[in-house]
Design a protein around this motif. Structure first.
Motif, PDB file in Angstrom:
ATOM      1  N   ASP A   5      87.459 -10.861  67.788  1.00 40.50           N
ATOM      2  CA  ASP A   5      87.763 -10.935  66.482  1.00 40.50           C
ATOM      3  C   ASP A   5      87.335 -11.894  65.687  1.00 40.50           C
ATOM      4  O   ASP A   5      87.263 -11.869  64.609  1.00 40.50           O
ATOM      5  N   ASP A   6      86.944 -13.120  66.319  1.00 42.66           N
ATOM      6  CA  ASP A   6      86.472 -14.123  65.490  1.00 42.66           C
ATOM      7  C   ASP A   6      85.006 -14.155  65.171  1.00 42.66           C
ATOM      8  O   ASP A   6      84.746 -14.179  63.755  1.00 42.66           O
ATOM      9  N   ALA A   7      84.470 -13.328  65.869  1.00 45.84           N
ATOM     10  CA  ALA A   7      83.082 -13.014  65.718  1.00 45.84           C
ATOM     11  C   ALA A   7      83.089 -11.824  64.384  1.00 45.84           C
ATOM     12  O   ALA A   7      81.846 -11.824  63.681  1.00 45.84           O
ATOM     13  N   LEU A   8      83.792 -10.924  64.898  1.00 45.41           N
ATOM     14  CA  LEU A   8      84.055  -9.915  63.610  1.00 45.41           C
ATOM     15  C   LEU A   8      84.178 -10.456  62.120  1.00 45.41           C
ATOM     16  O   LEU A   8      83.734  -9.859  61.216  1.00 45.41           O
ATOM     17  N   HIS A   9      85.198 -11.192  62.243  1.00 46.16           N
ATOM     18  CA  HIS A   9      85.580 -12.194  61.059  1.00 46.16           C
ATOM     19  C   HIS A   9      84.362 -12.834  60.361  1.00 46.16           C
ATOM     20  O   HIS A   9      84.319 -12.677  59.453  1.00 46.16           O
ATOM     21  N   ARG A  10      83.656 -13.215  61.258  1.00 42.65           N
ATOM     22  CA  ARG A  10      82.618 -14.119  60.853  1.00 42.65           C
ATOM     23  C   ARG A  10      81.322 -13.419  60.228  1.00 42.65           C
ATOM     24  O   ARG A  10      80.964 -13.670  59.076  1.00 42.65           O
ATOM     25  N   ILE A  11      81.203 -12.086  60.920  1.00 39.99           N
ATOM     26  CA  ILE A  11      80.351 -11.172  60.094  1.00 39.99           C
ATOM     27  C   ILE A  11      80.768 -10.558  58.934  1.00 39.99           C
ATOM     28  O   ILE A  11      80.015 -10.344  57.962  1.00 39.99           O
ATOM     29  N   ALA A  12      82.126 -10.366  58.895  1.00 39.67           N
ATOM     30  CA  ALA A  12      82.532  -9.667  57.637  1.00 39.67           C
ATOM     31  C   ALA A  12      82.760 -10.537  56.694  1.00 39.67           C
ATOM     32  O   ALA A  12      82.587 -10.259  55.388  1.00 39.67           O
ATOM     33  N   THR A  13      83.147 -11.806  56.895  1.00 38.40           N
ATOM     34  CA  THR A  13      83.607 -12.799  55.780  1.00 38.40           C
ATOM     35  C   THR A  13      82.544 -13.695  55.438  1.00 38.40           C
ATOM     36  O   THR A  13      82.593 -14.558  54.642  1.00 38.40           O
TER      37      THR A  13
END
Length: 300
Positions: free
Chosen positions: A68-76
């Motif tokens: 989820d941290d990596a997903l957050h990094r890509i999205a935001t």
């Protein structure tokens, strides 16, 4: 290449895995809702019994499956650039962040041993390509990458007829899902007829198994899943907004890879968000179908 432990375990056990692209998260959907939509896409895959593997490049390392941290990094974040196959090596050497296109996602998914891949719309031949030679790398990537891409056809901003001709030339099979008509992203029917169609995930899995047996595994397949009737854009609105967007892009001198995000942004503004709602609906539908196919392929 780093494979997320959950994805690695599923692949080792022969369980269903679905690859997901990250460009749609970073560049295709507006902030801040894109992060939740990314989570919803993964949840759709899980609900159908498969493991999601969202693919991106972080600090120069391809990631097959994001926490989820990596997903957050890509999205935001603001550092991820749009990456196709040709940029992977440069970005890896530079240690940068990248959101993968259909072509790059397919390449990395196949390298990791993932067969089924879900996205929104495939890239294709751009309008006026007879003069500009502007054609998405998605097409040539699929001609040498053994994945099944579940998508809602190609974006209606492209030259759909020319795209289908190129797919034929490149030996990329195109199959309709419960339709004889090739879809056009926001619209269920582009006006182009298909030669082949199937009715259920088990038939898609049977095609994959036949491909494995018969020596055509080196080529990609496109499964065209039309947007649902309730999510489809009004055709008159679509045609008007597209004409206006193409004219505006021409007047602004927008060219090459900048055309697609420009026109998608124009659709978002001109339809007051209706195009984004359609985009989300079709991506979720494609993720669900891809997971069902992956399960059928893994258990058949």
């Amino acid at each position: 290449m780093r494979i997320h432990p959950e994805v690695a375990d599923a692949l080792a056990a022969g369980r269903a895995v679905v690859a997901l692209e990250s460009t749609i998260i970073s560049h295709g959907l507006p902030h801040p809702g894109n992060l939740q939509i990314a989570r919803d896409i993964e949840a759709c895959v899980r609900a159908a019994g498969a493991v999601p593997a969202t693919i991106a490049i972080l600090d120069g390392q391809p990631q097959i499956g994001l926490d989820d941290d990596a997903l957050h990094r890509i999205a935001t974040g603001t550092t991820a650039v749009k990456v196709s196959v040709r940029e992977i090596a440069m970005l890896a050497a530079a240690g940068g962040d990248g959101a993968t296109t259909v072509a790059a996602t397919a390449h990395l998914a196949a390298a990791a041993g993932i067969t089924v891949f879900a996205t929104g719309g495939l890239g294709g031949v751009h309008r006026g390509a007879q003069e500009t030679y502007d054609e998405s790398a998605d097409l040539t990537a699929l001609s040498r990458t053994p994945v099944l891409v579940v998508c809602s056809g190609v974006k209606s901003i492209l030259d759909i007829g020319a795209t289908l001709e190129r797919l034929e030339t490149l030996s990329v099979g195109v199959i309709g899902y419960r339709t004889e008509r090739f879809p056009a992203f926001y619209l269920a029917d582009s006006g182009h007829r298909l030669d082949w169609w199937i009715q259920n995930p088990e038939q898609a899995a049977a095609v994959l198994r036949a491909r494995d047996r018969l020596g055509t595994k080196g080529y990609g397949l496109v499964l065209a899943n039309p947007i649902s009737a309730e999510a489809e854009l009004d055709r008159a609105l679509h045609d008007r907004v597209l004409a206006e967007g193409l004219a505006a892009a021409e007047a602004a001198g927008v060219r090459g890879k900048d055309v697609t995000p420009y026109l998608l942004g124009h659709f978002h503004r001109a339809t007051h968000g209706a195009s984004v709602a359609a985009n989300v609906a079709l991506v979720l539908g494609n993720a669900r179908l891809a997971a069902e196919i992956a399960v059928a392929y893994a258990t058949g």
